[in-house]
Design a protein around this motif. Structure first.
Motif, PDB file in Angstrom:
ATOM      1  N   UNK A 173       0.814  -1.076  -0.110  1.00 29.79           N
ATOM      2  CA  UNK A 173       0.166   0.000  -0.113  1.00 29.79           C
ATOM      3  C   UNK A 173       0.483   1.266  -0.329  1.00 29.79           C
ATOM      4  N   UNK A 174       2.169   1.360   0.669  1.00 32.30           N
ATOM      5  CA  UNK A 174       3.056   2.422   0.576  1.00 32.30           C
ATOM      6  C   UNK A 174       3.486   2.284  -0.892  1.00 32.30           C
ATOM      7  N   UNK A 175       3.857   1.687  -1.176  1.00 31.06           N
ATOM      8  CA  UNK A 175       4.534   1.772  -2.925  1.00 31.06           C
ATOM      9  C   UNK A 175       3.838   2.545  -3.355  1.00 31.06           C
ATOM     10  N   UNK A 176       2.322   1.895  -3.483  1.00 27.70           N
ATOM     11  CA  UNK A 176       0.680   2.898  -4.399  1.00 27.70           C
ATOM     12  C   UNK A 176       1.167   3.142  -3.675  1.00 27.70           C
ATOM     13  N   UNK A 177       1.079   4.396  -2.514  1.00 28.90           N
ATOM     14  CA  UNK A 177       0.765   5.855  -1.941  1.00 28.90           C
ATOM     15  C   UNK A 177       1.933   6.585  -2.339  1.00 28.90           C
ATOM     16  N   UNK A 178       2.922   6.282  -2.349  1.00 26.04           N
ATOM     17  CA  UNK A 178       4.306   6.858  -2.984  1.00 26.04           C
ATOM     18  C   UNK A 178       4.646   6.796  -4.633  1.00 26.04           C
ATOM     19  N   UNK A 179       3.968   6.501  -5.223  1.00 25.24           N
ATOM     20  CA  UNK A 179       4.279   6.323  -6.607  1.00 25.24           C
ATOM     21  C   UNK A 179       4.280   7.746  -7.163  1.00 25.24           C
ATOM     22  N   UNK A 180       3.981   8.947  -6.736  1.00 28.64           N
ATOM     23  CA  UNK A 180       3.568  10.268  -6.981  1.00 28.64           C
ATOM     24  C   UNK A 180       4.741  10.877  -6.474  1.00 28.64           C
ATOM     25  N   UNK A 181       5.578  10.047  -5.989  1.00 28.40           N
ATOM     26  CA  UNK A 181       7.181  11.188  -5.388  1.00 28.40           C
ATOM     27  C   UNK A 181       7.850  10.266  -5.789  1.00 28.40           C
ATOM     28  N   UNK A 182       7.784   9.284  -6.541  1.00 27.06           N
ATOM     29  CA  UNK A 182       9.181   8.921  -7.106  1.00 27.06           C
ATOM     30  C   UNK A 182       9.153   9.293  -8.453  1.00 27.06           C
TER      31      UNK A 182
ATOM     32  N   UNK B  81      -3.004  -7.872  -5.292  1.00 20.55           N
ATOM     33  CA  UNK B  81      -2.320  -7.386  -6.181  1.00 20.55           C
ATOM     34  C   UNK B  81      -3.260  -7.243  -7.316  1.00 20.55           C
ATOM     35  N   UNK B  82      -4.602  -7.529  -7.078  1.00 20.54           N
ATOM     36  CA  UNK B  82      -5.366  -7.647  -8.223  1.00 20.54           C
ATOM     37  C   UNK B  82      -6.194  -6.597  -8.032  1.00 20.54           C
ATOM     38  N   UNK B  83      -6.548  -5.842  -6.511  1.00 22.57           N
ATOM     39  CA  UNK B  83      -7.102  -4.555  -6.271  1.00 22.57           C
ATOM     40  C   UNK B  83      -6.284  -3.349  -6.627  1.00 22.57           C
TER      41      UNK B  83
ATOM     42  N   UNK C  15      -6.565  -0.434  -8.688  1.00 20.67           N
ATOM     43  CA  UNK C  15      -6.532   0.930  -8.377  1.00 20.67           C
ATOM     44  C   UNK C  15      -5.734   2.196  -8.870  1.00 20.67           C
ATOM     45  N   UNK C  16      -4.861   1.528  -9.102  1.00 13.59           N
ATOM     46  CA  UNK C  16      -4.054   2.183 -10.391  1.00 13.59           C
ATOM     47  C   UNK C  16      -4.434   2.217 -12.091  1.00 13.59           C
ATOM     48  N   UNK C  17      -5.382   1.935 -11.978  1.00  9.26           N
ATOM     49  CA  UNK C  17      -5.625   1.721 -14.121  1.00  9.26           C
ATOM     50  C   UNK C  17      -6.917   2.708 -12.913  1.00  9.26           C
ATOM     51  N   UNK C  18      -7.737   2.762 -12.228  1.00  2.05           N
ATOM     52  CA  UNK C  18      -8.838   3.618 -12.151  1.00  2.05           C
ATOM     53  C   UNK C  18      -7.837   5.269 -12.026  1.00  2.05           C
ATOM     54  N   UNK C  19      -6.217   5.510 -11.195  1.00  2.90           N
ATOM     55  CA  UNK C  19      -5.797   6.888 -11.502  1.00  2.90           C
ATOM     56  C   UNK C  19      -5.680   7.269 -12.804  1.00  2.90           C
ATOM     57  N   UNK C  20      -4.629   6.087 -13.468  1.00  5.62           N
ATOM     58  CA  UNK C  20      -4.750   5.955 -14.881  1.00  5.62           C
ATOM     59  C   UNK C  20      -5.670   6.854 -16.015  1.00  5.62           C
ATOM     60  N   UNK C  21      -6.907   6.172 -15.466  1.00  3.11           N
ATOM     61  CA  UNK C  21      -8.388   6.623 -16.040  1.00  3.11           C
ATOM     62  C   UNK C  21      -8.683   8.095 -15.617  1.00  3.11           C
TER      63      UNK C  21
END
Length: 132
Positions: free
Chosen positions: A67-76, A104-106, A110-116
């Motif tokens: 969850x933290x890795x996903x949360x930090x995607x915008x920092x990287x 991982x499916x969830x 979640x990532x796909x939703x953010x991209x869309x």
């Protein structure tokens, strides 16, 4: 601003034998530190600790770290995401652990939703600029 010894203490606690301490670090503390330090220090010092938590023996620590890795995607940086993050996510996607596969499916959803969401914002902005 927190001092350097505080950050060093957080890094030290990442190796604690107590599961709850590692889970809290993975879930809350490291994300806050990374957001405050910015891209450079996050990528050079702190993200590796979260990667270690992704492979922790405790499933709660693992899930918090993901969850933290996903949360930090915008920092990287984009380069870091391409070089490090993609391989970690592919590794996790190939897990035979059912709990990990659900997680991982969830997250893929979640990532796909953010991209869309970003694509829709971009297209709306383009449309608005053409209307004028």
């Amino acid at each position: 601003k927190p001092t350097k010894p505080l950050f060093d203490q957080a890094r030290f606690l990442c190796n604690d034998a107590e599961v709850e301490i590692r889970r809290v670090l993975a879930e809350e503390v490291l994300v806050k530190i990374c957001r405050n330090l910015g891209t450079g220090l996050t990528e050079s010092k702190y993200i590796e600790k979260i990667f270690e938590f992704v492979y922790d023996s405790d499933s709660g620590v693992k899930m918090a770290a993901i969850d933290s890795l996903v949360e930090l995607l915008d920092v990287l940086s984009p380069a870091f995401k391409r070089s490090k993050m993609i391989s970690v996510f592919f590794d996790l996607m190939n897990s035979s652990n059912e709990e990990m596969m659900k997680k991982m499916s969830f997250l893929v959803g979640k990532i796909f939703y953010k991209v869309m969401e970003n694509i829709l914002k971009l297209s709306n902005n383009l449309y608005d600029s053409w209307r004028v």
